[in-house]
Design a protein around this motif. Sequence first.
Motif, PDB file in Angstrom:
ATOM      1  N   HIS A 111       1.602   4.134  -3.063  1.00 12.39           N
ATOM      2  CA  HIS A 111       1.204   5.512  -2.731  1.00 12.39           C
ATOM      3  C   HIS A 111       2.214   6.408  -3.441  1.00 12.39           C
TER       4      HIS A 111
ATOM      5  N   ASP B 275       0.839  -1.210   0.000  1.00  6.10           N
ATOM      6  CA  ASP B 275       0.000   0.000   0.000  1.00  6.10           C
ATOM      7  C   ASP B 275       0.870   1.254   0.000  1.00  6.10           C
TER       8      ASP B 275
ATOM      9  N   ARG C 153      -5.141   2.268  -8.452  1.00  9.83           N
ATOM     10  CA  ARG C 153      -4.253   3.024  -7.583  1.00  9.83           C
ATOM     11  C   ARG C 153      -3.178   3.748  -8.394  1.00  9.83           C
TER      12      ARG C 153
END
Length: 699
Positions: free
Chosen positions: A45, A41, A644
């Motif tokens: 980012h 994660d 993402r």
Amino acid sequence: MRPNLLDPFFRAITTLPGIGPKLEKLYRRLLGREDEPRLVDLLFHLPTGAIDRRARPKLREVEPGSVVTVKVTVDRHRPAPPGRDRAPHLIYASDETGDLILTYFRARRDYLEKLFPVGETRYVSGNAAFYDGMLQMVHPDRVVDEKGLAALPMIEPVYPLTEGITANMIVKAIDNALSKIPALAEWQETAFLRKNGFPPFGDALQTLHRPRDMNDIAPEGPARTRLAYDELLASQLALGLMRAHNRKRAGRAHAGNGHLRRAIIAALPYSLTLSQHRALEAIVVDLSKPERMVRLLQGDVGSGKTVVALLAAAAVIESGRQAALMAPTEILARQHFNTIAPLAEAVGIRAAILTGRERGKDRSALVEKLATGDIDILVGTHALFQDDVTFRDLALAVVDEQHRFGVHQRLALVNKGEAVDMLVTTATPIPRTLVLTYFGDMDISELREKPAGRQPVDTRTIPLDRLTEVTDAVGRALQDGQRVYWVCPLVEESETSDLAAAEDRFKTLRKRFGKEVDLVHGQMRGSEKDEAMRRFSVGETQLLVSTTVIEVGVDVPEATVMVIEHAERFGLAQLHQLRGRIGRGHGKSTCLLLYRAPLGETAKARLAIMRETEDGFRIAEEDLKLRGEGDVLGTRQSGMPAFRIASPEAHGHLLPAARDDARLILSRDAALVGERGKALRLLLYLFERDDAIRLIDAG
């Protein structure tokens, strides 16, 4: 089981030095996780920009409003006066070309005097701007001496942050995470990487988080594009595997001999459009096959999806089976039922409705009739998949506005029968990019034309300070016997919002026009809403003040005027849906979009598009450009995987290549057991498309 090689990516973020339970909670918020964030994660980012420290202008060369790094001499301090905590501590600095004031609020004096010794040279980096004619920098990002400057990255990535997490903290955490990731086998073709100049996966991550050039972090740069393509390929592979699995799952041939379909078409007061004929044909072909149907039927407002859904239901009812139509709201379910019921009755189909409102003996009797097969088609809301609702033989599930339902809710309905075919419908046309992205496991039918007799709508934008003129125009429309919708964005006045509330607007208009005015909003009981809608549709009232509960499905052909207050606060698709409530009859229709000036750029663009076109497919494409895919599809609520790394704006052009690549891969190695197949399994795990791997392993 996920390969052990990938374990470092999925370790908890708390395994990194300096991140304990308190920081972990902040990282949850930053990374959008409900459970504990993992290293993957953090690594996904990505920076949204970077600070370039290579150029160090003199003070007179500084562009106001830009982030700069400058070399200055510290001249003097002016601390906040005693007892005035809110006053800033000012540090006066200069070079041979000009002066700079460094401003700190609520900082300790001894700390600042140590950081900025008078007479010493310091390099400061931050946003420089003019205040009161003086060049100032408030809370610089970096303050270093000559030695510290040598250790600073010349290009420093800028990350989205949350309160409590600083830029330094995130850079340090990502550096630690990068040092822990293993080298992975390459899943892309060598020739493809060479042709596009793409780095290996691990190098792309390193480049994005440790850029050496501004282009390293650009969305269209090789590193970001490489990772975006990986994500798109993972998505297309997962959809391809799901599609193959759905095809393999045993189905049943459901389509009957066509007698009910012919009777419904004969009973319609209009002819089917060419699109409706084509969609029905494709659906009947699907229903006739022994594989399960999974089809998306998308069409514009009023393009006739409910009728196509009824004709699809008729095909399975002809063979002695049952159909269900599930809608996300009670108003929408009742609207579908009102369209279906008279046609069903005319041809002998037994239709019923089940929502949260049906209770007690009535509900028990309905559930019993469904179980014994005395109901052919059941229309309803979430109430349809409650445990005690059983069908004698459910063959077709129609799910309306499917992106408002989670995956598990759709499956709960499909699991109420044996080898149930699924037809998904949406009145919000979905841009082609998103159809490929999220609905690649479905066949697609589009209803492009509007039914005969639909009138174009005259759309105008009017500032709110001309509200009196609008009210006068509405008064004239009411005198002519027209019916009017007046939509407001909130139910009651809130302290934090200046929006005109539906209840306040209702009171004002009621005072002026009397009992012609009625009110409907989402906080009313279902029976009250229905009664208000009934009064309006039969003409007992002429002006309906409403919130967005009328957005989808409400059908009053006599309504010819739509006023939308604070139109700048609505999304494009929502404005289009609301406008679609008028222009359904023979009268000339007008939509008035009231806005509060001045308008921001996005709101201005939205309202301009509404004036230009009524084509829902074009509006959907424009909405995607303005809002991004998560908002357009409602992925935040529906459990769909929002991307993402890839963004439709920057990387949408890669989708067709990813889809073709996925098809080729699966045609050569459907179980992903070859050398590239094994590497592609790593890709699916990394982008959390584990469900697809479970489908392969389950056979």
